[in-house]
Design an enzyme around this catalytic site. Structure first.
Site, PDB file in Angstrom:
ATOM      1  N   ARG A 115       0.942  -1.136  -0.069  1.00 59.40           N
ATOM      2  CA  ARG A 115      -0.034   0.051   0.030  1.00 59.40           C
ATOM      3  C   ARG A 115       0.807   1.335   0.088  1.00 59.40           C
ATOM      4  NH1 ARG A 115      -2.965  -2.987   3.948  1.00 59.40           N
ATOM      5  NH2 ARG A 115      -4.518  -4.206   2.950  1.00 59.40           N
ATOM      6  N   LYS A 139       3.198  10.928 -11.563  1.00 56.60           N
ATOM      7  CA  LYS A 139       2.103  10.057 -12.374  1.00 56.60           C
ATOM      8  C   LYS A 139       2.787   8.761 -12.494  1.00 56.60           C
ATOM      9  CE  LYS A 139      -1.000  12.994 -15.056  1.00 56.60           C
ATOM     10  NZ  LYS A 139      -1.548  13.302 -16.502  1.00 56.60           N
ATOM     11  N   GLU A 196       8.768  16.823 -25.818  1.00 55.11           N
ATOM     12  CA  GLU A 196       8.194  16.971 -24.456  1.00 55.11           C
ATOM     13  C   GLU A 196       8.728  18.663 -24.013  1.00 55.11           C
ATOM     14  OE1 GLU A 196       5.463  15.756 -22.905  1.00 55.11           O
ATOM     15  OE2 GLU A 196       5.498  13.816 -23.587  1.00 55.11           O
ATOM     16  N   LYS A 210       7.057  22.175 -15.313  1.00 54.80           N
ATOM     17  CA  LYS A 210       6.279  21.111 -15.116  1.00 54.80           C
ATOM     18  C   LYS A 210       6.023  21.043 -13.727  1.00 54.80           C
ATOM     19  CE  LYS A 210       5.201  16.417 -15.399  1.00 54.80           C
ATOM     20  NZ  LYS A 210       5.156  15.303 -16.013  1.00 54.80           N
ATOM     21  N   GLU A 221      -4.483  16.611 -11.255  1.00 51.18           N
ATOM     22  CA  GLU A 221      -5.094  17.018 -12.818  1.00 51.18           C
ATOM     23  C   GLU A 221      -6.749  17.059 -12.418  1.00 51.18           C
ATOM     24  OE1 GLU A 221      -3.401  14.893 -15.883  1.00 51.18           O
ATOM     25  OE2 GLU A 221      -4.866  15.140 -17.247  1.00 51.18           O
ATOM     26  N   ARG A 258      -3.358  21.091 -14.612  1.00 49.78           N
ATOM     27  CA  ARG A 258      -2.532  20.122 -15.396  1.00 49.78           C
ATOM     28  C   ARG A 258      -2.792  19.384 -16.516  1.00 49.78           C
ATOM     29  NH1 ARG A 258       0.689  15.788 -11.611  1.00 49.78           N
ATOM     30  NH2 ARG A 258       2.043  14.797 -13.028  1.00 49.78           N
ATOM     31  N   ASN A 296      -0.871  17.621 -21.268  1.00 48.38           N
ATOM     32  CA  ASN A 296      -1.087  16.558 -22.512  1.00 48.38           C
ATOM     33  C   ASN A 296      -1.468  17.174 -23.763  1.00 48.38           C
ATOM     34  OD1 ASN A 296      -1.217  14.446 -20.811  1.00 48.38           O
ATOM     35  ND2 ASN A 296      -3.070  15.211 -19.719  1.00 48.38           N
ATOM     36  N   HIS A 337      -1.192  14.940 -26.605  1.00 46.04           N
ATOM     37  CA  HIS A 337      -1.219  13.502 -26.192  1.00 46.04           C
ATOM     38  C   HIS A 337      -2.298  12.648 -26.305  1.00 46.04           C
ATOM     39  CE1 HIS A 337       2.292  14.936 -24.073  1.00 46.04           C
ATOM     40  NE2 HIS A 337       2.447  13.836 -23.291  1.00 46.04           N
ATOM     41  N   HIS A 361      -1.686   9.490 -27.910  1.00 46.58           N
ATOM     42  CA  HIS A 361      -1.868   8.006 -27.377  1.00 46.58           C
ATOM     43  C   HIS A 361      -2.527   7.288 -28.450  1.00 46.58           C
ATOM     44  CE1 HIS A 361      -1.606   9.444 -22.920  1.00 46.58           C
ATOM     45  NE2 HIS A 361      -0.519   9.416 -23.508  1.00 46.58           N
ATOM     46  N   HIS A 373       7.004   7.432 -27.551  1.00 48.34           N
ATOM     47  CA  HIS A 373       5.848   8.152 -27.050  1.00 48.34           C
ATOM     48  C   HIS A 373       6.201   9.727 -27.608  1.00 48.34           C
ATOM     49  CE1 HIS A 373       3.058  10.372 -24.249  1.00 48.34           C
ATOM     50  NE2 HIS A 373       4.120  10.880 -23.587  1.00 48.34           N
TER      51      HIS A 373
END
Lengths: 362, 362
Positions: free
Chosen positions: A121, A143, A185, A227, A237, A241, A245, A248, A252, A265
């Site tokens: 956890r 993330k 990026e 960032k 987000e 935030r 993206n 993206h 994606h 990517h």
């Protein structure tokens, strides 16, 4: 010789952490101040291990350091490979006071981070990114996650590292294609928040592509600062935030269509940002001149300017429908009001979107 | 007819949430105030679905409700089964504004909760526990996760629900063995924090075993209140919360040895608590009379009083070595200073521990 070029802080209250940027840090910089217990598990891959593992171990003097080496590649960013980390942690009896250290690119960082978020956890972790893309983007912000056959990064968690250690010397062994992917990026930060940085990038693109240390240090620092600012304002987000993206959603879809790992990517994001700029013009925000400036800069970084062979607009629509930004079925996109000024919208016209897709499919 | 017997709050600041306890709530109680978006995914299993699924759906009027039915049993508390939830969420295009509702016992709650913790890096969820054990324990407090072949609950997250809805009527369909398993956790609260509650349990054990609604409502309420108090003081188990694991270190070893699902969790905890009481006497804390009182009460709940056939003290030592409470290799146990007063220690004598193990193996 160890040389710290820059240092900054991601400001998240009690979860704040430092980003240390420099040269010669691997093998010399002491990371033990960020290790709670006596155990460290370094997670890396079979490409990075031969190059940097021994030096990385030397950053944890006096600790019990175990290692798990994953196969290299985005296609291994799945549960089965993640489970290799859990196996190693349990076989070596790592307790919840262990610290996981990610040594590698974005895939290693995302997986090691997700393992840290979920082992017993949650245990602490440290990012040691060795690719430009992970240094300027994925190692900062917390993330973490893995892919699902139906969508990228669909299973994951927010889990902030204790520290990020960036040794720009590792970029010397990076294939040119991955340097370009990282630059996608870097350019993104200019496009979404920092128009002057775009000017700097236009002047320094050749130095960056030839891995000039001063230029790289500046680009990494400015990217991480951007960032960190965004993440500090919106850790999970809820709003702002999402502008990180840019490109993206299209990207994606391209990555999923091409099969994970066939397009990098950053390459997919490069094309995706061109598409976002194009749609922004059609939506009446960006000028055609600014679109040209964005497209040229992305092109100079040697990033692809068209969707993959055989990908149709139907493919795009189907794959974009599962994007995490979507709410109650509406497609949400990050677009540009101007260079350096991004916004999130669920209102883009379907006709304009179709026109953009048509312009980028082959 | 819908009848709310009790209501309490788990006080965790902005993550606070209500626990509603009553009869006739499934099919009648409106849960939509705790649903953020328009989508709900009910996660249940093939035993519970035929009994309560239709009524559970009726708790979400006006929402789009999808369902995923898992195979029933602790042995399915693994990644493969968890992935069925992700498959369903992605196939039905659930966004990050979806709400996951767990309808079932502890396994369903832990898995649905972990899916909620990690789907798109976290979505809200609601607990609708249908077993006594999950009503008094696992549905409250935000612990979620799955098992690993090398240890129970080794992969998971802390993720608090939006609300917990407890309909005591569901206990009417519960097999007696599972009622006993739930009573183990009820007794636990008395042992660790609430000596007067032990007295109440001694007087009401027959009523509880015969599923008397008033007695059950009181036992559930008092258990949830105890758990809520402890969790409010120590959400992520930095200290106090560990006392909730009385009997669990021995118990997890038993469960792992027996093979997940062959011993119910509560059964293993029942034996484990007897072992903890025994060790507490050997450590010079608890009186033999108090041990007898604890053992008698656990026995009256029809819980097993010996380790499984064939399990040796070596098995115990090996399996307890991977317990999550351990720090830097030292075994940590929850013991009793007195009835109603638990503490955590890494100092228990090895000889005393061996004597306790010998007393409980066959």
């Amino acid at each position: 010789m160890q040389k710290v070029l820059r240092e900054l802080t991601v400001d998240l209250g009690e979860r704040s952490y430092p980003i240390v940027i420099g040269q010669g840090l691997l093998g010399a910089f002491d990371l033990t101040p960020w290790v709670v217990g006596s155990q460290v598990m370094i997670v890396t891959n079979d490409t990075v291990a031969p190059l940097y593992l021994e030096n990385a171990k030397a950053c944890f003097p006096g600790k019990t350091v175990d290692v798990v080496v994953l196969p290299d590649g985005e296609k291994y960013k799945d549960w089965q490979t993640l489970n290799l980390i859990f196996d190693a942690l349990l076989e070596k009896r790592h307790t919840r006071k262990t610290t996981i250290a990610a040594l590698g690119g974005g895939v290693v960082g995302d997986m090691a981070g997700f393992a840290a978020a979920t082992y017993q956890r949650g245990v602490p972790f440290i990012q040691i990114p060795t690719t430009l893309l992970s240094q300027v983007d994925s190692s900062v912000g917390g993330k973490t996650g893995i892919n699902h056959p139906l969508g990228k990064n669909m299973v994951g968690a927010f889990h902030q590292p204790q520290a990020v250690l960036i040794d720009a010397d590792t970029l010397g062994t990076l294939p040119p294609r991955e340097v370009s992917a990282g630059l996608a990026e870097v350019i993104k930060y200019g496009l979404i928040r920092d128009e002057p940085f775009l000017g700097w990038l236009e002047q320094n693109m050749d130095a960056l592509l030839s891995l000039d240390a001063t230029a790289l240090g500046e680009a990494i620092h400015r990217s991480c600062q951007c960032k960190a600012d965004v993440v500090a304002q919106d850790e999970k987000e809820g709003g702002l935030r999402a502008i990180l993206n840019l490109g993206h959603t299209f990207g994606h879809a391209i990555e999923t269509f091409a099969g994970y790992g066939n397009w990098l990517h950053g390459e997919a994001v490069g094309t995706g940002m061109m598409m976002a700029a194009d749609l922004s013009v059609r939506e009446g925000n960006l000028t055609p001149e600014d679109r040209a400036r964005a497209v040229n800069l992305i092109g100079r970084a040697s990033l692809p300017s068209m969707a993959p062979e055989g990908m149709t607009s139907e493919d795009f629509m189907a794959l974009m429908a599962v994007d995490k930004k979507n709410v109650d079925g509406a497609l949400r996109l990050v677009l540009l009001r101007a260079l350096g000024d991004a916004y999130v919208t669920a209102e883009a016209s379907v006709d304009n979107l179709q026109a953009t897709l048509q312009a980028f499919i082959r």
